[in-house]
Design an enzyme around this catalytic site. Structure first.
Site, PDB file in Angstrom:
ATOM      1  N   ARG A 205       0.836  -1.217   0.000  1.00 39.07           N
ATOM      2  CA  ARG A 205       0.000   0.000   0.000  1.00 39.07           C
ATOM      3  C   ARG A 205       0.868   1.263   0.000  1.00 39.07           C
ATOM      4  NH1 ARG A 205      -3.901  -0.100   4.785  1.00 39.07           N
ATOM      5  NH2 ARG A 205      -4.528   1.934   3.988  1.00 39.07           N
TER       6      ARG A 205
ATOM      7  N   VAL B  32      -4.700   7.556   5.966  1.00 39.14           N
ATOM      8  CA  VAL B  32      -3.306   7.382   6.393  1.00 39.14           C
ATOM      9  C   VAL B  32      -2.354   7.692   5.241  1.00 39.14           C
ATOM     10  CG1 VAL B  32      -3.941   5.645   8.136  1.00 39.14           C
ATOM     11  CG2 VAL B  32      -3.326   4.883   5.819  1.00 39.14           C
ATOM     12  N   ASP B  33      -2.922   8.216   4.125  1.00 36.62           N
ATOM     13  CA  ASP B  33      -2.122   8.317   2.901  1.00 36.62           C
ATOM     14  C   ASP B  33      -1.242   9.567   2.792  1.00 36.62           C
ATOM     15  OD1 ASP B  33      -3.941  10.378   2.147  1.00 36.62           O
ATOM     16  OD2 ASP B  33      -5.186   8.995   0.987  1.00 36.62           O
TER      17      ASP B  33
ATOM     18  N   HIS C 294      -6.383   8.195  12.318  1.00 35.24           N
ATOM     19  CA  HIS C 294      -6.066   6.776  12.119  1.00 35.24           C
ATOM     20  C   HIS C 294      -4.582   6.557  11.823  1.00 35.24           C
ATOM     21  CE1 HIS C 294     -10.546   5.705  11.122  1.00 35.24           C
ATOM     22  NE2 HIS C 294     -10.348   5.979  12.392  1.00 35.24           N
TER      23      HIS C 294
ATOM     24  N   CYS D  47       7.817   1.341  17.090  1.00 36.20           N
ATOM     25  CA  CYS D  47       8.277   0.113  17.733  1.00 36.20           C
ATOM     26  C   CYS D  47       7.221  -0.385  18.711  1.00 36.20           C
ATOM     27  CB  CYS D  47       9.588   0.380  18.451  1.00 36.20           C
ATOM     28  SG  CYS D  47      10.143  -1.044  19.398  1.00 36.20           S
TER      29      CYS D  47
ATOM     30  N   CYS E  46      13.406  -2.666  15.196  1.00 34.61           N
ATOM     31  CA  CYS E  46      13.594  -1.313  15.707  1.00 34.61           C
ATOM     32  C   CYS E  46      15.091  -1.022  15.825  1.00 34.61           C
ATOM     33  CB  CYS E  46      12.921  -1.191  17.068  1.00 34.61           C
ATOM     34  SG  CYS E  46      13.294   0.348  17.910  1.00 34.61           S
TER      35      CYS E  46
ATOM     36  N   CYS F 259      15.845  -0.765  19.857  1.00 35.10           N
ATOM     37  CA  CYS F 259      15.791  -1.864  20.833  1.00 35.10           C
ATOM     38  C   CYS F 259      15.670  -3.249  20.191  1.00 35.10           C
ATOM     39  CB  CYS F 259      14.636  -1.631  21.815  1.00 35.10           C
ATOM     40  SG  CYS F 259      13.018  -1.927  21.086  1.00 35.10           S
TER      41      CYS F 259
ATOM     42  N   ASN G 180     -20.459  13.201  -0.962  1.00 33.42           N
ATOM     43  CA  ASN G 180     -20.216  11.766  -1.157  1.00 33.42           C
ATOM     44  C   ASN G 180     -20.920  11.345  -2.443  1.00 33.42           C
ATOM     45  OD1 ASN G 180     -20.097   8.830  -0.844  1.00 33.42           O
ATOM     46  ND2 ASN G 180     -19.662   9.217   1.318  1.00 33.42           N
TER      47      ASN G 180
HETATM   48  P1  OAD Z   1     -14.697   3.728   3.077  1.00 32.62           P
HETATM   49  O1  OAD Z   1     -13.950   2.974   2.039  1.00 32.62           O
HETATM   50  O2  OAD Z   1     -15.448   2.967   4.097  1.00 32.62           O
HETATM   51  O3  OAD Z   1     -15.741   4.696   2.369  1.00 32.62           O
HETATM   52  C1  OAD Z   1     -15.384   5.500   1.274  1.00 32.62           C
HETATM   53  C2  OAD Z   1     -16.522   6.466   1.033  1.00 32.62           C
HETATM   54  O4  OAD Z   1     -16.130   7.362   0.009  1.00 32.62           O
HETATM   55  C3  OAD Z   1     -17.827   5.803   0.570  1.00 32.62           C
HETATM   56  O5  OAD Z   1     -18.913   6.348   1.304  1.00 32.62           O
HETATM   57  C4  OAD Z   1     -17.927   6.203  -0.915  1.00 32.62           C
HETATM   58  O6  OAD Z   1     -19.266   6.365  -1.349  1.00 32.62           O
HETATM   59  C5  OAD Z   1     -17.197   7.529  -0.907  1.00 32.62           C
HETATM   60  N1  OAD Z   1     -16.563   7.922  -2.174  1.00 32.62           N
HETATM   61  C6  OAD Z   1     -15.910   7.135  -3.081  1.00 32.62           C
HETATM   62  N2  OAD Z   1     -15.409   7.859  -4.078  1.00 32.62           N
HETATM   63  C7  OAD Z   1     -15.734   9.162  -3.813  1.00 32.62           C
HETATM   64  C8  OAD Z   1     -15.475  10.400  -4.461  1.00 32.62           C
HETATM   65  N3  OAD Z   1     -14.787  10.471  -5.595  1.00 32.62           N
HETATM   66  N4  OAD Z   1     -15.966  11.532  -3.887  1.00 32.62           N
HETATM   67  C9  OAD Z   1     -16.665  11.476  -2.730  1.00 32.62           C
HETATM   68  N5  OAD Z   1     -16.932  10.344  -2.073  1.00 32.62           N
HETATM   69  C10 OAD Z   1     -16.471   9.192  -2.597  1.00 32.62           C
HETATM   70  O7  OAD Z   1     -13.642   4.746   3.733  1.00 32.62           O
HETATM   71  P2  OAD Z   1     -13.689   5.439   5.154  1.00 32.62           P
HETATM   72  O8  OAD Z   1     -15.051   5.882   5.506  1.00 32.62           O
HETATM   73  O9  OAD Z   1     -12.603   6.448   5.159  1.00 32.62           O
HETATM   74  O10 OAD Z   1      -9.834   2.464   9.145  1.00 32.62           O
HETATM   75  O11 OAD Z   1     -13.278   4.244   6.085  1.00 32.62           O
HETATM   76  C11 OAD Z   1     -13.129   4.482   7.436  1.00 32.62           C
HETATM   77  C12 OAD Z   1     -12.070   3.591   7.988  1.00 32.62           C
HETATM   78  O12 OAD Z   1     -12.349   2.231   7.717  1.00 32.62           O
HETATM   79  C13 OAD Z   1     -10.692   3.781   7.391  1.00 32.62           C
HETATM   80  O13 OAD Z   1      -9.982   4.863   7.950  1.00 32.62           O
HETATM   81  C14 OAD Z   1     -10.042   2.480   7.735  1.00 32.62           C
HETATM   82  C15 OAD Z   1     -11.138   1.556   7.311  1.00 32.62           C
HETATM   83  O14 OAD Z   1     -11.148   0.299   7.844  1.00 32.62           O
HETATM   84  C16 OAD Z   1      -8.819   1.860   9.690  1.00 32.62           C
HETATM   85  O15 OAD Z   1      -7.991   1.285   9.023  1.00 32.62           O
HETATM   86  C17 OAD Z   1      -8.775   1.983  11.174  1.00 32.62           C
END
Ligand code: OAD
Length: 242
Positions: free
Chosen positions: A69, A102-103, A118, A126, A146, A149, A212
């Site tokens: 990733r 996280v990007d 996140h 570590c 690490c 350590c 969205n």
């Molecule tokens: P999701 O992948 O769950 O949701 C992405 C959202 O973006 C969806 O509601 C899509 O409809 C919308 N979407 C896609 N393309 C779009 C665009 N061009 N413009 C606007 N909206 C668009 O991502 P997150 O909600 O960020 O957590 O996910 C939340 C967390 O779940 C992440 O941070 C990660 C994941 O598991 C961890 O890793 C802790």
């Protein structure tokens, strides 16, 4: 985009603005989202890759996935949605950004006031001494020890089943409580805490604008739902705030 005169005035006169972003804001940059047709969680099992248990069981597998990733994200650039938020920050003294991503693309686009709730995939930590390091995929391929350590380092991101960093979360809650305008951009609402932030904002009188391509778990709190791509809508919307 149809925005009434009354709303335009509200936007111009608002003092405190918060944006909460999710994977959807980076979709147009080519970073895969988690959910949806081509989401990462369709291809990969979260419990095998993004939990502390998975890392304990098979750190090599987890690292392979994160290095993949990291390398993928390294080739991507911010899109007009990221740049629009960076522009808003430049023009508004009380603008803040909370991202679940996280990007690192917000930073790359010029945003500075960012809370990465996140974590960040380009940082590792570590598991023993907690020191953090910049992630270098080519070095990580050779060793995930690490330097301090000799324990294992892990990606400095939040995994399923882990608690949020208390200090970051408190700051996020305070921002949600005090912001007059809250943007929720490109997040599905599948993760509870970020949705809570939108609820808190709404309860404290914020005007919530959701952007969205589809309705989400946040939509019930949205005063204005703008359906479409963040990279197309935000550049049109931000001029009303600057
Ligand atoms: P999701 O992948 O769950 O949701 C992405 C959202 O973006 C969806 O509601 C899509 O409809 C919308 N979407 C896609 N393309 C779009 C665009 N061009 N413009 C606007 N909206 C668009 O991502 P997150 O909600 O960020 O957590 O996910 C939340 C967390 O779940 C992440 O941070 C990660 C994941 O598991 C961890 O890793 C802790």
């Amino acid at each position: 985009m149809e925005i009434s005169e009354q709303l335009k005035n509200r936007f111009k006169n608002s003092k405190t603005i918060l944006a909460l972003t999710g994977a959807g804001i980076s979709a147009e940059s080519g970073v895969p989202t988690f959910r949806g047709k081509e989401g990462l969680w369709k291809q990969y099992r979260a419990e095998e890759l993004a939990t502390p248990q998975a890392f304990q069981k098979n750190p090599k597998l987890v690292w392979e996935w994160y290095i993949w990733r990291m390398e993928l994200i390294s080739t991507k650039s911010p899109n007009p949605a990221h740049f629009a938020l960076a522009e808003l920050e430049k023009n508004r003294s009380d603008f803040n950004l909370i991202t679940q991503n996280v990007d690192g693309l917000h930073k790359k686009s010029g945003s500075g006031k960012i809370i990465e709730i996140h974590g960040n995939i380009f940082r590792n930590r570590c598991i023993n001494c907690n020191r953090t390091y910049d992630s270098d995929p080519s070095k990580l391929k050779n060793s995930t020890d690490c330097p301090n350590c000799k324990s294992l380092v892990r990606p400095d991101v939040l995994w399923f089943g882990e608690s949020y960093d208390t200090e970051l979360l408190n700051r996020a809650v305070t921002l949600a409580e005090r912001s007059e305008i809250v943007f929720v951009i490109g997040s599905s609402g599948a993760v509870g805490i970020p949705v809570e932030l939108a609820r808190i904002a709404k309860e404290n009188g914020a005007f919530v604008i959701e952007i969205n391509i589809d309705p989400s778990g946040y939509s019930r709190y949205a005063d204005l739902f703008l359906q479409g791509k963040a990279g197309e809508i935000l550049p049109e919307l931000i001029p009303y705030f600057v």
